[in-house]
Design an enzyme around this catalytic site. Sequence first.
Site, PDB file in Angstrom:
ATOM      1  N   GLU A 115       3.952  -6.276  14.490  1.00 35.93           N
ATOM      2  CA  GLU A 115       3.132  -6.414  15.687  1.00 35.93           C
ATOM      3  C   GLU A 115       2.476  -7.789  15.762  1.00 35.93           C
ATOM      4  O   GLU A 115       2.009  -8.209  16.814  1.00 35.93           O
ATOM      5  CB  GLU A 115       2.088  -5.297  15.785  1.00 35.93           C
ATOM      6  N   ARG A 172       0.807  -1.214   0.000  1.00 38.80           N
ATOM      7  CA  ARG A 172       0.000   0.000   0.000  1.00 38.80           C
ATOM      8  C   ARG A 172       0.843   1.269   0.000  1.00 38.80           C
ATOM      9  O   ARG A 172       0.359   2.331  -0.374  1.00 38.80           O
ATOM     10  CB  ARG A 172      -1.001  -0.036   1.154  1.00 38.80           C
TER      11      ARG A 172
END
Length: 175
Positions: free
Chosen positions: A98, A61
């Site tokens: 994460e 992205r």
Amino acid sequence: MIADQIKAAIRDIPDFPKPGIIFKDITPILKDPALCQGIVDAFAEKLTGTKIDVIAGIESRGFLFGLMLAIKLGVPFVPVRKAGKLPYAIKQKVYELEYGTATIEMHTDAIEPGQHVLIHDDLLATGGTVTAASELITDLGGIICGFSFVIGLGFLNGKEKIKGLSDNIVVLAEY
């Protein structure tokens, strides 16, 4: 203003890519050309005065607005890709996300030593991906002149992690 428009367009996807994560989906933004142009214009305005020789966009992205911004500023765009996607000689870095680990790569000739590189991605979370990209760029002789993100997840403290690499951090919409 632009932050409100971005937040109105973002779609939350619960439990993606794994349980407990609320994914901020920017794809609805792409259906609005005026908003896309507004995002690029906002980045250009906020980066006025920054010496940028190259924009490095992080897959996937980060390619969207990174390339559009590079075109607007008249500078080259280079991709930072997931492992196994680049056909030429590469340098790679493994880093923590994460929700796991990942590997990114750049062509060894993507930037010239001494070039000022702006790193762009759609989202700043923990800062792991842009830290790894920064290491790739500096290993190739580049100078990190800043970071740009469409959205940031402030509660994950990514800005704090990357401030040591550059304090020129542009986030258009914070959560």
